[in-house]
Motif scaffolding. Structure first.
Motif, PDB file in Angstrom:
ATOM      1  N   LEU A  34       0.837  -1.197   0.000  1.00 37.19           N
ATOM      2  CA  LEU A  34       0.000   0.000   0.000  1.00 37.19           C
ATOM      3  C   LEU A  34       0.871   1.247   0.000  1.00 37.19           C
ATOM      4  O   LEU A  34       1.884   1.319   0.707  1.00 37.19           O
ATOM      5  CB  LEU A  34      -0.911   0.032   1.227  1.00 37.19           C
ATOM      6  CG  LEU A  34      -1.994  -1.042   1.331  1.00 37.19           C
ATOM      7  CD1 LEU A  34      -2.694  -0.933   2.681  1.00 37.19           C
ATOM      8  CD2 LEU A  34      -3.011  -0.907   0.200  1.00 37.19           C
ATOM      9  N   THR A  37      -2.169   4.694   3.991  1.00 37.55           N
ATOM     10  CA  THR A  37      -3.180   4.075   4.842  1.00 37.55           C
ATOM     11  C   THR A  37      -4.534   4.440   4.239  1.00 37.55           C
ATOM     12  O   THR A  37      -4.952   5.590   4.289  1.00 37.55           O
ATOM     13  CB  THR A  37      -3.071   4.604   6.286  1.00 37.55           C
ATOM     14  OG1 THR A  37      -1.758   4.312   6.779  1.00 37.55           O
ATOM     15  CG2 THR A  37      -4.108   3.963   7.180  1.00 37.55           C
ATOM     16  N   VAL A  38      -5.212   3.443   3.666  1.00 36.37           N
ATOM     17  CA  VAL A  38      -6.436   3.707   2.899  1.00 36.37           C
ATOM     18  C   VAL A  38      -7.700   3.376   3.671  1.00 36.37           C
ATOM     19  O   VAL A  38      -8.802   3.656   3.202  1.00 36.37           O
ATOM     20  CB  VAL A  38      -6.426   2.917   1.568  1.00 36.37           C
ATOM     21  CG1 VAL A  38      -5.291   3.384   0.674  1.00 36.37           C
ATOM     22  CG2 VAL A  38      -6.322   1.416   1.825  1.00 36.37           C
ATOM     23  N   ALA A  39      -7.561   2.787   4.854  1.00 37.21           N
ATOM     24  CA  ALA A  39      -8.732   2.447   5.660  1.00 37.21           C
ATOM     25  C   ALA A  39      -8.307   2.349   7.110  1.00 37.21           C
ATOM     26  O   ALA A  39      -7.127   2.131   7.428  1.00 37.21           O
ATOM     27  CB  ALA A  39      -9.340   1.122   5.187  1.00 37.21           C
ATOM     28  N   CYS A  65      -6.749   8.724   6.836  1.00 41.93           N
ATOM     29  CA  CYS A  65      -6.693   7.915   5.611  1.00 41.93           C
ATOM     30  C   CYS A  65      -6.582   8.812   4.382  1.00 41.93           C
ATOM     31  O   CYS A  65      -7.041   9.964   4.392  1.00 41.93           O
ATOM     32  CB  CYS A  65      -7.962   7.060   5.460  1.00 41.93           C
ATOM     33  SG  CYS A  65      -8.304   5.963   6.850  1.00 41.93           S
ATOM     34  N   ARG A  67      -7.260   8.335   0.103  1.00 38.79           N
ATOM     35  CA  ARG A  67      -7.597   7.547  -1.082  1.00 38.79           C
ATOM     36  C   ARG A  67      -7.710   8.506  -2.259  1.00 38.79           C
ATOM     37  O   ARG A  67      -8.366   9.543  -2.150  1.00 38.79           O
ATOM     38  CB  ARG A  67      -8.939   6.809  -0.924  1.00 38.79           C
ATOM     39  CG  ARG A  67      -8.916   5.627   0.012  1.00 38.79           C
ATOM     40  CD  ARG A  67     -10.259   4.927   0.015  1.00 38.79           C
ATOM     41  NE  ARG A  67     -10.435   4.050   1.157  1.00 38.79           N
ATOM     42  CZ  ARG A  67     -11.590   3.533   1.540  1.00 38.79           C
ATOM     43  NH1 ARG A  67     -12.691   3.822   0.861  1.00 38.79           N
ATOM     44  NH2 ARG A  67     -11.659   2.739   2.582  1.00 38.79           N
ATOM     45  N   THR A  68      -7.083   8.139  -3.368  1.00 37.71           N
ATOM     46  CA  THR A  68      -7.156   9.007  -4.549  1.00 37.71           C
ATOM     47  C   THR A  68      -7.663   8.268  -5.780  1.00 37.71           C
ATOM     48  O   THR A  68      -7.610   8.810  -6.880  1.00 37.71           O
ATOM     49  CB  THR A  68      -5.768   9.607  -4.866  1.00 37.71           C
ATOM     50  OG1 THR A  68      -4.826   8.543  -5.056  1.00 37.71           O
ATOM     51  CG2 THR A  68      -5.286  10.499  -3.737  1.00 37.71           C
ATOM     52  N   ASN A  69      -8.169   7.041  -5.595  1.00 38.56           N
ATOM     53  CA  ASN A  69      -8.669   6.305  -6.759  1.00 38.56           C
ATOM     54  C   ASN A  69      -9.926   6.945  -7.348  1.00 38.56           C
ATOM     55  O   ASN A  69     -10.225   6.765  -8.520  1.00 38.56           O
ATOM     56  CB  ASN A  69      -8.931   4.839  -6.404  1.00 38.56           C
ATOM     57  CG  ASN A  69      -9.824   4.690  -5.183  1.00 38.56           C
ATOM     58  OD1 ASN A  69      -9.721   5.462  -4.249  1.00 38.56           O
ATOM     59  ND2 ASN A  69     -10.680   3.691  -5.178  1.00 38.56           N
ATOM     60  N   ASP A  70     -10.670   7.719  -6.541  1.00 38.57           N
ATOM     61  CA  ASP A  70     -11.866   8.418  -7.027  1.00 38.57           C
ATOM     62  C   ASP A  70     -11.633   9.924  -7.078  1.00 38.57           C
ATOM     63  O   ASP A  70     -12.571  10.711  -6.885  1.00 38.57           O
ATOM     64  CB  ASP A  70     -13.064   8.119  -6.118  1.00 38.57           C
ATOM     65  CG  ASP A  70     -13.534   6.679  -6.226  1.00 38.57           C
ATOM     66  OD1 ASP A  70     -13.413   6.111  -7.322  1.00 38.57           O
ATOM     67  OD2 ASP A  70     -13.997   6.121  -5.220  1.00 38.57           O
ATOM     68  N   HIS A  80     -17.210  12.327  -1.479  1.00 36.21           N
ATOM     69  CA  HIS A  80     -15.912  11.847  -1.961  1.00 36.21           C
ATOM     70  C   HIS A  80     -14.823  12.815  -1.524  1.00 36.21           C
ATOM     71  O   HIS A  80     -14.821  13.975  -1.927  1.00 36.21           O
ATOM     72  CB  HIS A  80     -15.905  11.721  -3.483  1.00 36.21           C
ATOM     73  CG  HIS A  80     -16.433  10.409  -3.980  1.00 36.21           C
ATOM     74  ND1 HIS A  80     -17.742  10.249  -4.376  1.00 36.21           N
ATOM     75  CD2 HIS A  80     -15.845   9.206  -4.114  1.00 36.21           C
ATOM     76  CE1 HIS A  80     -17.926   8.990  -4.753  1.00 36.21           C
ATOM     77  NE2 HIS A  80     -16.789   8.343  -4.604  1.00 36.21           N
ATOM     78  N   THR A  82     -10.375  13.027  -0.629  1.00 36.37           N
ATOM     79  CA  THR A  82      -9.102  12.307  -0.685  1.00 36.37           C
ATOM     80  C   THR A  82      -8.570  12.037   0.718  1.00 36.37           C
ATOM     81  O   THR A  82      -8.088  10.947   0.999  1.00 36.37           O
ATOM     82  CB  THR A  82      -8.068  13.096  -1.507  1.00 36.37           C
ATOM     83  OG1 THR A  82      -8.000  14.442  -1.030  1.00 36.37           O
ATOM     84  CG2 THR A  82      -8.453  13.108  -2.976  1.00 36.37           C
ATOM     85  N   SER A 287      -5.773  17.704   2.371  1.00 37.88           N
ATOM     86  CA  SER A 287      -5.008  16.480   2.118  1.00 37.88           C
ATOM     87  C   SER A 287      -3.521  16.779   2.038  1.00 37.88           C
ATOM     88  O   SER A 287      -2.692  16.050   2.591  1.00 37.88           O
ATOM     89  CB  SER A 287      -5.479  15.826   0.820  1.00 37.88           C
ATOM     90  OG  SER A 287      -6.832  15.443   0.914  1.00 37.88           O
TER      91      SER A 287
END
Length: 889
Positions: A34, A37-39, A65, A67-70, A80, A82, A287
């Motif tokens: 990873l 830390t996404v979760a 956390c 996340r940048t996939n979305d 949504h 990041t 972020s």
């Protein structure tokens, strides 16, 4: 209810119910698979999977956390983001479904006055896995939900697994109903935005295998210990409790949005496109703030690339709202103030955070300026040709210059031309496919960490190398080609796990030890030492003699010379860091390091290159500290005590409750560090700074040789000086002056030669004019001049010829060969046109492109003067012939 208050209530609720409160781990994940830390469960994976024995039966946290996939959905939907915070409660073989459901319902529906979150039962829905009758019965028992608000859903939504063989189980999600004005009736099963998921309870109870997809796998049976993993979205609960429309309007985010609107002269809520931009800005600034606070710095790869992309998207969105200059100094302090209540570190480290962010913004604004020049040239060409801006040009701007496609589209549209987006999208997809293939290949090279699970269960590897270089131990396990084995034979590469080891595993910037592992009838060379999972040291070895077997006695032998050099370099790193801060001030933080025998590399936060005088001062201070023979003292203590003593916690590093503090010269250098060190600074010997370079918009890197390697470097430089003084026959004191004089003489000679070459070419003007011929509608000079000094010489001659033809439609095309230095010679072609030729439709840029194409290269320029080049000198004649045919036509 403020976000920080929800945070506090969560931890207080579960602490009172026997949960250990675990501070948020870094956004930089320890999991090698990873990037971030996404979760909320990521830091607990070793315990949930059974890889590492859990240090507590139940725990709770509020985890940072990323996340940048979305990322493309940020700002467009209510939820949504990041950066987000995940509230979690975890059980490691302790309580299970009944308590997890009871705790969730109690916290959600207990009144605010009594310490709960104060949700009304009428606003809540839950979903369960359709076959999980136990969970359905427990919801009926512990909640007041009617049956129609307990919905059964399939594996695709209500069954959790990692996508790999291992633990899995059904889950139950809790939703908040925003009300009929937000969508259709029917509950979460409708998948309508009216129903906001706020909490997910995962019941980790099965072992699965043969995983083909999210819904296609084989359940082998129940886990010996059933675990609970839950996650409640803090931002989602906050926007509901604060009565705002989305997560961008909560108290930790909205202030940045409002400040961005004020800077841009916009009103939030007045224009949908601007609203999306403002939400993106607010999210990405937060972020960026949090990522930099955890030690991430902008770069062109990995985590640094993600941070760079977030920061540059902020600049882009501000620009699209008309803000052309810098704005981070307006936005980041507002985000700091909004977040410091929950994370005081963002205020404590804001000097560093702001320097990194502001430097990146400054760099990107320069990039935008250069990208706009390239784009304007492409737009002008597209306008002249009545075509779209080429998709490969848009991709080049995006990929090489960091120029966003959105800005390319906007600038092109303002000029009245389009962009070939189809080609751009195709090239982007090709790039993504290559990245995925590369990631898949790298993933395939890593051993499945599950092979270490049983080994880690035998206990933590004890490191004895602080006090001894040799230690007798026992082989606990062997892994060959990623698979557990009972033996490793002569010639094989294997991983060996021992009960204890004196060999240092790479960590904290210090490279792993070199050495041997020997036993009865075998000897193995140590190639690498790593911590495969927390607490487990794995030795990668090549078996030189005999066979290594599980349970065999084994003795670790550290290469004493290599360890001595490594400790010299590691202690030297501390000394250089202290010297840096003494010279540059406390704003110069270490931002990464690497040291091995004879060498150290130190990255530090600083926005400008160091002068030679500054580098010399840092080097001198470092060597004076070595000469002072400072005692190096290491002590273990609670982290709070170490910080109270002024010990530096290095930026972005992770520390436990107990730490190891290293003093060199008392408080002069006092850092938290687990590495190996010399006993006295004089043992370092010598430090020689060999380079200082940029590694980012606000980061510099110093490289130094240490000990005998530093001495050998000085000795080699001394030998060079001796050779120069002998060859030039001057004393050492006069060497610099003599070299400077020779350089000046050489420059003057080159200038005289260039002048003579230019005069020689200029003398050919009458001859070339006499050979001019009518080609098409123009009087044309076409000539191969052979070897020339430079393209500038050809350009000067072409302009002189054009001047002599200025009264008519004249075209000058000159070709020549330029010496390629260490490489092959290069062909060049120059084209110049007079005004009457251009009126007849002849453009120098087209001529240069045509010639360069034949020469195997590229070219272009303005209609009156242009240049092209290539790689194949033998094609000069063919290129001129092709140009002649074109002009004739």
């Amino acid at each position: 209810m403020q976000t920080a208050e929800i945070h506090r209530r969560w931890l207080d609720f579960f602490e009172k119910r026997g949960h250990t409160v675990v501070p948020s781990a870094s956004l930089v994940s320890d999991d090698p698979s990873l990037m971030f830390t996404v979760a909320g469960m990521v830091p607990f994976v070793p315990y949930l999977s059974g890889m590492v024995p859990a240090p507590y039966p139940r725990a709770t946290s509020v985890q940072k956390c990323i996340r940048t996939n979305d990322i493309e959905e940020v700002g467009k939907t209510p939820r949504h983001g990041t950066f987000f915070q995940m509230c979690g409660n975890f059980s490691f073989g302790d309580y299970f479904k009944a308590d997890a459901i009871r705790f969730a319902w109690e916290l959600l529906t207990t009144s605010e006055a009594d310490g709960g979150l104060g949700f009304e039962a009428k606003d809540l829905w839950v979903t369960v896995y359709e076959e999980d009758e136990e969970a359905i019965a427990l919801w009926r028992e512990h909640s007041t939900l009617p049956d129609e608000r307990i919905q059964r859903l399939g594996k695709d939504t209500n069954y959790w697994s990692t996508g790999q063989p291992g633990p899995a189980g059904p889950c139950s999600e809790i939703f908040f109903d925003m009300g009929p004005e937000h969508g259709i009736d029917g509950g979460p099963a409708t998948d309508d935005d009216r129903y906001v998921e706020i909490w997910n309870l995962v019941f980790m109870q099965y072992q699965v295998a043969d995983v083909k997809s999210k819904t296609d796998f084989t359940i082998l049976g129940e886990l010996p210990k059933k675990n609970i993993d839950t996650g409640m979205g803090l931002e989602r609960v906050a926007f509901i409790k604060q009565g705002v429309a989305n997560m961008y309007e909560i108290d930790q985010v909205r202030p940045v949005l409002d400040r961005a609107a004020a800077v841009a002269g916009k009103m939030y809520g007045a224009d949908h496109a601007d609203d999306v931009r403002l939400r993106i800005i607010a999210d990405h600034v937060r972020s960026g703030l949090m990522l930099i606070s955890d030690g991430v710095t902008p770069s062109n790869e990995g985590r640094g690339y993600i941070l760079r992309r977030l920061l540059r998207r902020v600049v882009l969105q501000m620009r699209l709202m008309g803000v052309m200059g810098a704005s981070f100094a307006e936005l980041f302090p507002v985000s700091r103030d909004a977040m410091q209540g929950a994370y005081p570190v963002v205020a404590q480290d804001f000097d560093h955070i702001s320097k990194v962010a502001y430097a990146e913004e400054k760099t990107f604004l320069r990039t935008l300026a250069s990208g706009i020049q390239i784009l304007q040239t492409a737009v002008a060409a597209a306008t002249d040709a009545h075509t779209a801006v080429a998709g490969d040009t848009a991709f080049l701007l995006h990929d090489t210059h960091g120029f966003p496609i959105e800005l390319t589209l906007e600038i092109a549209a303002d000029a009245g031309v389009s962009v070939d987006e189809q080609v751009f999208v195709s090239l982007m997809q090709e790039q993504r496919d290559r990245a995925k293939a590369d990631a898949k290949a790298k993933k395939g090279q890593r051993a499945d960490l599950s092979v270490y699970k049983e080994l880690r269960g035998l206990g933590e590897t004890v490191f004895t190398g602080y006090t001894e270089l040799t230690h007798e131990s026992r082989v606990l396990g062997i892994v060959v080609d990623g698979v557990p084995a009972q033996e490793a034979h002569e010639g094989q590469i294997a991983e060996i796990v021992l009960a204890e080891t004196s060999l240092w595993a790479e960590a904290g910037g210090q490279d792993s030890d070199q050495g041997l592992i020997v036993g009865d009838g075998f000897e193995a060379e140590v190639l690498d030492v790593q911590k495969a999972v927390p607490g487990l040291i794995v030795h990668t070895v090549k078996v030189l003699v005999g066979t290594v077997a599980v349970d065999a006695r084994a003795e670790t032998h550290v290469d004493a010379d290599y360890r001595r050099g490594a400790t010299q370099a590691h202690s030297g790193t501390h000394i250089v860091h202290a010297a840096l801060r003494q010279v540059l001030g406390e704003g110069a933080h270490q931002a990464g390091s690497y040291n091995k025998s004879g060498y150290l590399r130190l990255d530090f936060t600083h926005s400008e290159a160091l002068s030679n005088d500054t580098k010399s001062e840092i080097e001198e201070i470092s060597n004076l500290a070595i000469r002072a023979n400072h005692e190096v003292v290491t002590r273990e203590m609670p982290i709070a005590e170490a910080k109270a003593l002024g010990a530096m916690a290095l930026f972005g590093e992770k520390y436990g409750d107990r730490v190891r503090m290293v003093d060199i010269g008392g408080p002069w250098s006092r850092e938290l560090c687990a590495g190996t060190h010399v006993a006295n600074s004089a043992e370092i010997g010598l430090i020689s700074l060999v380079s200082e370079t940029s590694v980012g918009s606000a980061n510099r890197r110093i490289e130094s040789l240490v000990g005998m390697d530093a001495f050998r470097n000085f000795a080699a430089e001394r030998a060079i000086v001796q050779q120069l003084t002998s060859g030039l026959k001057v004393p050492r004191a006069e060497l610099i002056t003599r070299v400077q004089d020779l350089g000046a003489q050489l420059k003057a000679a080159e200038k005289r030669v260039a002048s003579m070459e230019a005069e020689k070419l200029a003398a050919r003007v009458p001859e070339l004019l006499a050979k001019a011929e009518e080609v098409g509608a123009s009087r044309t000079v076409l000539a191969d001049l052979g070897r020339v000094g430079s393209a500038d010489d050809l350009r000067t001659l072409a302009m002189q010829l054009r001047e002599r033809l200025s009264a008519e439609a004249g075209v000058v095309v000159l070709a020549g060969t330029i010496a390629g230095g260490d490489g092959p010679d290069k062909p060049v072609v120059l084209a110049a046109t007079t005004p009457l030729a251009r009126e007849a439709g002849v453009k120098a840029g087209d001529i240069a492109k045509l010639g360069a194409k034949v020469l195997g290269g590229g070219g272009g320029g303005k209609p009156d003067l242009a240049q092209g080049g290539g790689t194949d000198v033998s094609k000069i004649g063919e290129a001129l012939a092709e140009i002649r045919r074109s002009l004739a036509g």
